[in-house]
Write an enzyme that holds these catalytic residues in place. Structure first.
Site, PDB file in Angstrom:
ATOM      1  N   ASP A  39      -2.249 -21.805  24.078  1.00 32.88           N
ATOM      2  CA  ASP A  39      -2.229 -22.826  23.032  1.00 32.88           C
ATOM      3  C   ASP A  39      -2.087 -24.169  23.743  1.00 32.88           C
ATOM      4  O   ASP A  39      -1.049 -24.442  24.345  1.00 32.88           O
ATOM      5  CB  ASP A  39      -1.032 -22.556  22.121  1.00 32.88           C
ATOM      6  CG  ASP A  39      -0.863 -23.606  21.042  1.00 32.88           C
ATOM      7  OD1 ASP A  39      -1.560 -24.636  21.099  1.00 32.88           O
ATOM      8  OD2 ASP A  39      -0.021 -23.389  20.156  1.00 32.88           O
ATOM      9  N   GLN A  55       0.803 -27.241  25.257  1.00 38.79           N
ATOM     10  CA  GLN A  55       2.042 -26.517  24.909  1.00 38.79           C
ATOM     11  C   GLN A  55       2.362 -25.310  25.802  1.00 38.79           C
ATOM     12  O   GLN A  55       3.490 -25.136  26.238  1.00 38.79           O
ATOM     13  CB  GLN A  55       1.968 -26.055  23.441  1.00 38.79           C
ATOM     14  CG  GLN A  55       3.149 -25.204  23.009  1.00 38.79           C
ATOM     15  CD  GLN A  55       2.971 -24.628  21.619  1.00 38.79           C
ATOM     16  OE1 GLN A  55       3.147 -25.334  20.634  1.00 38.79           O
ATOM     17  NE2 GLN A  55       2.606 -23.362  21.523  1.00 38.79           N
ATOM     18  N   ASN A  62      -1.596 -16.748  40.666  1.00 41.51           N
ATOM     19  CA  ASN A  62      -2.065 -16.291  39.345  1.00 41.51           C
ATOM     20  C   ASN A  62      -1.168 -16.872  38.243  1.00 41.51           C
ATOM     21  O   ASN A  62      -0.117 -17.449  38.518  1.00 41.51           O
ATOM     22  CB  ASN A  62      -2.150 -14.766  39.307  1.00 41.51           C
ATOM     23  CG  ASN A  62      -0.788 -14.124  39.235  1.00 41.51           C
ATOM     24  OD1 ASN A  62      -0.069 -14.276  38.254  1.00 41.51           O
ATOM     25  ND2 ASN A  62      -0.400 -13.425  40.284  1.00 41.51           N
ATOM     26  N   LYS A  87       1.075 -16.589  16.225  1.00 38.38           N
ATOM     27  CA  LYS A  87       2.321 -16.644  15.436  1.00 38.38           C
ATOM     28  C   LYS A  87       3.016 -15.292  15.407  1.00 38.38           C
ATOM     29  O   LYS A  87       3.542 -14.866  14.379  1.00 38.38           O
ATOM     30  CB  LYS A  87       2.029 -17.110  13.993  1.00 38.38           C
ATOM     31  CG  LYS A  87       1.236 -18.411  13.879  1.00 38.38           C
ATOM     32  CD  LYS A  87       2.008 -19.619  14.331  1.00 38.38           C
ATOM     33  CE  LYS A  87       1.183 -20.883  14.216  1.00 38.38           C
ATOM     34  NZ  LYS A  87       0.336 -21.168  15.405  1.00 38.38           N
ATOM     35  N   TYR A 147      12.617 -22.697  23.671  1.00 36.62           N
ATOM     36  CA  TYR A 147      11.473 -22.438  22.800  1.00 36.62           C
ATOM     37  C   TYR A 147      10.295 -23.323  23.147  1.00 36.62           C
ATOM     38  O   TYR A 147      10.423 -24.532  23.258  1.00 36.62           O
ATOM     39  CB  TYR A 147      11.843 -22.673  21.336  1.00 36.62           C
ATOM     40  CG  TYR A 147      10.682 -22.406  20.407  1.00 36.62           C
ATOM     41  CD1 TYR A 147      10.365 -21.094  20.062  1.00 36.62           C
ATOM     42  CD2 TYR A 147       9.893 -23.428  19.920  1.00 36.62           C
ATOM     43  CE1 TYR A 147       9.292 -20.820  19.244  1.00 36.62           C
ATOM     44  CE2 TYR A 147       8.817 -23.156  19.092  1.00 36.62           C
ATOM     45  CZ  TYR A 147       8.527 -21.853  18.756  1.00 36.62           C
ATOM     46  OH  TYR A 147       7.459 -21.584  17.943  1.00 36.62           O
ATOM     47  N   LYS A 204       5.387 -19.514  20.169  1.00 39.18           N
ATOM     48  CA  LYS A 204       5.545 -18.065  20.084  1.00 39.18           C
ATOM     49  C   LYS A 204       4.642 -17.411  21.130  1.00 39.18           C
ATOM     50  O   LYS A 204       3.690 -17.999  21.622  1.00 39.18           O
ATOM     51  CB  LYS A 204       5.200 -17.620  18.661  1.00 39.18           C
ATOM     52  CG  LYS A 204       5.802 -16.299  18.272  1.00 39.18           C
ATOM     53  CD  LYS A 204       7.307 -16.263  18.411  1.00 39.18           C
ATOM     54  CE  LYS A 204       7.841 -14.839  18.270  1.00 39.18           C
ATOM     55  NZ  LYS A 204       9.212 -14.699  18.723  1.00 39.18           N
ATOM     56  N   ASP A 205       4.969 -16.179  21.458  1.00 43.15           N
ATOM     57  CA  ASP A 205       4.312 -15.518  22.593  1.00 43.15           C
ATOM     58  C   ASP A 205       2.841 -15.191  22.358  1.00 43.15           C
ATOM     59  O   ASP A 205       2.038 -15.227  23.282  1.00 43.15           O
ATOM     60  CB  ASP A 205       5.077 -14.252  22.926  1.00 43.15           C
ATOM     61  CG  ASP A 205       6.562 -14.550  23.016  1.00 43.15           C
ATOM     62  OD1 ASP A 205       6.993 -15.028  24.052  1.00 43.15           O
ATOM     63  OD2 ASP A 205       7.276 -14.357  22.025  1.00 43.15           O
ATOM     64  N   ARG A 241       8.113 -21.350  13.039  1.00 42.93           N
ATOM     65  CA  ARG A 241       9.091 -21.666  14.080  1.00 42.93           C
ATOM     66  C   ARG A 241       9.445 -20.447  14.936  1.00 42.93           C
ATOM     67  O   ARG A 241      10.517 -20.385  15.534  1.00 42.93           O
ATOM     68  CB  ARG A 241      10.354 -22.295  13.473  1.00 42.93           C
ATOM     69  CG  ARG A 241      10.022 -23.531  12.670  1.00 42.93           C
ATOM     70  CD  ARG A 241      11.223 -24.267  12.155  1.00 42.93           C
ATOM     71  NE  ARG A 241      10.821 -25.326  11.243  1.00 42.93           N
ATOM     72  CZ  ARG A 241      10.420 -26.529  11.626  1.00 42.93           C
ATOM     73  NH1 ARG A 241      10.357 -26.841  12.904  1.00 42.93           N
ATOM     74  NH2 ARG A 241      10.054 -27.437  10.750  1.00 42.93           N
TER      75      ARG A 241
HETATM   76  P1  13P Z   1       2.512 -21.370  18.191  1.00 47.89           P
HETATM   77  O1  13P Z   1       3.189 -20.665  19.326  1.00 47.89           O
HETATM   78  O2  13P Z   1       1.293 -20.662  17.728  1.00 47.89           O
HETATM   79  O3  13P Z   1       2.259 -22.788  18.502  1.00 47.89           O
HETATM   80  O4  13P Z   1       3.493 -21.313  16.935  1.00 47.89           O
HETATM   81  C1  13P Z   1       4.599 -22.086  16.928  1.00 47.89           C
HETATM   82  C2  13P Z   1       5.415 -22.108  15.707  1.00 47.89           C
HETATM   83  O5  13P Z   1       6.569 -22.419  15.803  1.00 47.89           O
HETATM   84  C3  13P Z   1       4.885 -21.807  14.398  1.00 47.89           C
HETATM   85  O6  13P Z   1       5.721 -22.365  13.401  1.00 47.89           O
HETATM   86 MG    MG Z   2       0.847 -23.945  18.608  1.00 42.70          MG
HETATM   87 MG    MG Z   3      -0.263 -19.988  18.912  1.00 38.63          MG
END
Ligand code: 13P
Ligand code: MG
Ligand code: MG
Length: 387
Positions: free
Chosen positions: A11, A94, A104, A140, A238, A241-242, A275
């Site tokens: 991302d 991000q 790598n 997400k 944070y 998300k993974d 989040r």
């Molecule tokens: P992403 O990892 O896809 O950017 O999602 C973040 C997030 O907090 C969604 O609310």
């Molecule tokens: Mg994102």
């Molecule tokens: Mg994402």
């Protein structure tokens, strides 16, 4: 020849919030992949997005964890980041967690899954007369989002009747990673069917244990590779998300596509969503779907490819979740999502304290912990750690 399939996904910015990368960003990535094919770095490449994550799928002969290939992907993500920055997009760069990885990209932020195998698709090849595989990309959602569907597809004949065939009946080895171990890749190998319950015991915890890879016990052929890693364990805070990716070979000695996708009809609840801190159903979506649903929704796409003898993605691709049958599942996922959202922040609707991805949530609790006092005489309570 030995061929490697690599998917690297990051991302690096999106329009109007965390929805999807811009057309210009996608264009930059596509041009880079085209140039890499021309240069002979890779044989073939395919660029797509799922939600706000750009995925680069590549075939090549350089093997897994190849510095040149991973650096190419990093540069491509940097170029897309520059576009995101120029146009003021959200979350530019991000997932690029380090300044400049020297080798790598494992542990540097982008999700990585790779499969390496002998490729000789001829009729007389008893193991693999043709090579077909699927790429899964999640947005997400946490790294264990594939735990349940992969387990059902590779170990449960209720979902994969093919397991009862002589070619598959010996089952599969599940290599499971403890994602909380930050010292290195801590992996256990367990065999289905005999370790069925032990595998379930680990895989039930989607936030801690993830399937790293699956191997055929009949031929020793690699069946699946997953990017099971936790961004917050890498970054210490944070950063998004993974959003895992997976590469899965299908047909013949492996489950068929329908056996692998049918567990997704569950729209099972996973960690992630808004989040990165909620529990919501995983919705199967067509490729290049943005995140615009009610309260996000964790998304997963699934794309199928065949490989010709030279290692090109022959004759296009197939979008498995772009079918009216999946509209029914999407409605079900939305219903499950609304049911969970009815209870807002309460109990099962949000992840437990130590899994809350937004460290700010934890900071709020830590701040409050300091204000607790014992009832008798308002003596400050011994600092009990928020967990
Ligand atoms: P992403 O990892 O896809 O950017 O999602 C973040 C997030 O907090 C969604 O609310
Ligand atoms: Mg994102
Ligand atoms: Mg994402």
């Amino acid at each position: 020849m030995k061929i490697t399939l690599s998917i690297l996904k990051a991302d690096v910015g999106s329009i109007g919030g965390h929805t999807k990368p811009s057309a210009r960003m996608m264009e930059v990535a596509r041009e880079a992949v085209k140039a890499a094919i021309k240069k002979g770095l890779i044989i073939d490449g395919f660029v797509s997005h799922t939600g706000d994550d750009i995925a680069l799928l590549m075939s090549h002969t350089k093997g897994k964890d190849n510095t040149e290939l991973h650096q190419f992907a990093w540069q491509t993500f940097l170029d897309a980041t520059a576009i995101a920055q120029k146009y003021g997009l959200y979350g530019a760069g991000q997932d690029l967690l380090v300044d400049a990885p020297s080798g790598n990209l494992r542990g540097a932020g982008p999700a990585v899954a790779e499969l390496e195998f002998e490729h000789n698709p001829v009729k007389t090849n008893k193991v693999r007369p043709a090579e077909s595989f699927m790429m899964f990309a999640g947005d997400k959602c946490g790294p264990g989002a594939y735990n349940l569907p992969l387990f059902l597809g590779f170990a449960d004949p209720m979902y994969c009747a093919g397991l009862m065939l002589p070619k598959l009946i010996k089952g599969f080895t599940f290599n499971i990673i403890d994602m909380d171990n930050t010292e290195g890749d801590s992996i256990i190998s367990l065999n289905a069917p005999e370790d069925y319950y032990k595998i379930s015991m680990l895989l039930r915890d989607n936030e801690r244990f993830g399937i790293d890879s699956i191997v055929s016990r009949t031929d020793g052929e690699p069946a699946a590779s997953v990017s099971a890693m936790r961004l917050h364990n890498i970054a210490g805070t944070y950063t998004g998300k993974d959003d895992p990716v997976a590469l899965i070979r299908n047909q013949g000695i492996f489950p068929a596509p329908e056996e692998l996708v049918s567990p997704y009809t569950k729209a099972h609840y996973v960690g992630g969503d808004a989040r990165g801190s909620h529990v919501m159903p995983l919705m199967p979506v067509p490729l290049n779907t943005p995140v615009t649903g009610v309260y996000c929704l964790p998304l997963v796409s699934c794309t199928g490819f065949s490989l010709d003898a030279q290692g090109f993605f022959s004759d296009g691709h197939i979008d498995f979740f772009d079918n009216p049958a999946w509209d029914f599942v999407r409605n079900k996922a939305q219903e499950k999502a609304l049911a969970m959202r009815e209870q807002g922040w309460s109990g099962a609707a949000m992840l437990p304290y130590h899994e809350l991805e937004y460290s700010g949530f934890r900071d709020t609790v830590e701040g409050l912990m300091k204000q607790f006092a014992l009832r008798d005489g308002h003596k400050a309570a011994a600092p009990s750690k928020a967990r």
